[in-house]
Design a protein around this motif. Structure first.
Motif, PDB file in Angstrom:
ATOM      1  N   UNK A  64       0.360  -1.405  -0.006  1.00  0.00           N
ATOM      2  CA  UNK A  64      -0.083  -0.686   0.056  1.00  0.00           C
ATOM      3  C   UNK A  64       1.069   1.186  -0.132  1.00  0.00           C
ATOM      4  N   UNK A  65       0.333   2.032  -0.765  1.00  0.00           N
ATOM      5  CA  UNK A  65       1.194   3.645  -0.929  1.00  0.00           C
ATOM      6  C   UNK A  65       0.364   4.489   0.346  1.00  0.00           C
ATOM      7  N   UNK A  66       0.880   5.539   0.897  1.00  0.00           N
ATOM      8  CA  UNK A  66       0.844   6.017   1.729  1.00  0.00           C
ATOM      9  C   UNK A  66       0.778   7.100   1.301  1.00  0.00           C
ATOM     10  N   UNK A  67       0.067   8.298   0.833  1.00  0.00           N
ATOM     11  CA  UNK A  67       0.699   9.737   0.709  1.00  0.00           C
ATOM     12  C   UNK A  67       0.472  10.676   1.566  1.00  0.00           C
TER      13      UNK A  67
END
Length: 68
Positions: A64-67
């Protein structure tokens, strides 16, 4: 143990692989000739999904990529 894909779905993939080997398998909108084995399998599976045949769902990426 139950099958993840139906026999008829496997036939769709087999047909796509055969067309690739002949050099007549075309990709989606661009219409370019498919040369990759993996891409031919993906095309066969997606066509089988569109016909409503039994196929395992698409694999989701685990990262998962979190911004911020």
């Amino acid at each position: 143990m139950a099958r993840k894909t139906s026999k008829s779905a496997s036939k769709d993939v087999k047909r796509a692989m055969h067309k690739r080997k002949e050099g007549t398998l075309k990709s989606g909108r661009s219409g370019k000739t498919v040369k990759s084995r993996k891409q031919a399998i993906a095309i066969g599976l997606s066509e089988a999904r569109q016909k409503g045949k039994k196929i395992a769902p698409k694999k989701r990426s685990k990262t998962k990529t979190s911004r911020k």
